[in-house]
Write an enzyme that holds these catalytic residues in place. Sequence first.
Site, short mmCIF file in Angstrom:
data_model
loop_
_atom_site.label_atom_id
_atom_site.label_comp_id
_atom_site.label_asym_id
_atom_site.label_seq_id
_atom_site.Cartn_x
_atom_site.Cartn_y
_atom_site.Cartn_z
N ASP A 71 -10.72 3.29 4.46
CA ASP A 71 -11.05 1.86 4.30
C ASP A 71 -12.57 1.65 4.37
O ASP A 71 -13.05 0.56 4.08
CB ASP A 71 -10.39 1.02 5.40
N GLN A 94 -4.47 -1.63 9.78
CA GLN A 94 -4.35 -2.93 9.13
C GLN A 94 -4.93 -4.01 10.04
O GLN A 94 -4.57 -4.12 11.21
CB GLN A 94 -2.87 -3.20 8.81
N LYS A 130 0.84 -1.20 0.00
CA LYS A 130 0.00 0.00 0.00
C LYS A 130 0.88 1.25 0.00
O LYS A 130 0.61 2.21 -0.71
CB LYS A 130 -0.92 0.00 1.23
#
Length: 296
Positions: free
Chosen positions: A119, A96, A52
């Site tokens: 996200d 994460q 990422k």
Amino acid sequence: MTAQILDGRKIASEIREDLAKKIDIIPGENMPVLAVVLVGENDASKVYVRNKKKAALEVGIGCEVIELNDTIGENALLEIIHELNDNPHVNGVIVQLPLPKHINPLKILSAINPEKDVDGFNPYNAGLLACKEPEAIVSATPKGILKLLQVANIDLVGKHAVIIGRSNIVGRPTAMLLLNNDCTVTIAHSKTTNLSELVKEADIVVAACGCAKLVKKDWIKKGAVVIDVGINRIDGKLCGDVDFDEVCEVASFVTPVPGGVGPMTVAMLLENTYEAACRQREHQHNHKCCCGHCKH
Ligand code: NDP
């Protein structure tokens, strides 16, 4: 029939090139910045975060990775999230997953400012998506799946989509997004009793269960579109939740693993970060975004 391959790698690369051009004309001090919180030593998570960051930097998005020891307490982690929320230079905040067992992920994800929740895992954004509100930040994997279907000009209206998996990060938001795009949606899960018959009725199958090659050729209606989200390994080799070689013989479109949904997920995270940055700037200055491209 031999299925057409939905080449996520190629489509994602075009999206990233396009994003890089839009970001290139933003003045340096307004460069979008993504903060990634990584807790613990999970090897797969480290690889995802590294990818990422690399992808963000390539398109001109700044990326700060905050690496934390897995002994960190919930309150200390919340404190870090609040600092990132308050930091005007940070436009996107992601944590994460998975988190260590002693930390409640819902509590952490709920603490991310919804405007920075690129996200789309904060229940506020999930709720906006469920209510079909356009300002929802839609999580990257479902958004990437929709983009793949749109780029291939697949008509969604009235199509029966069967989603295998009901997780908060893939199955549920994908179901909502396809519902919002006028599919008739069925969600299957590990307790579903007649999975193969159900899948056989689908015009669109989204496999997101994490079971290597579960979906077989005789589960698929001729001409169906098959999206494989799964990331599994057999003898060290990556494979999806779909038996790709078999299913190619009956489906009209199939995504490969690797090279299908995975690259789209990363591209959509970058797009979400860019759009969040534009939206925040607009809110700050209460005028239209300076890039001239952004839809907000
Ligand atoms: P989860 O483990 O959180 O959820 C899996 C879901 O699949 C659950 O709802 C589970 O049901 C269901 N399930 C498990 N086994 C079966 C079965 N035999 N039949 C029907 N349903 C089943 O996984 P995620 O949603 O996080 O991820 C799914 C897969 O997608 C994984 O392989 C993951 O690595 C991959 N992934 C890929 C991404 C990408 O960008 N390509 C991004 C995110 C994930 P129940 O709820 O009953 O337990």
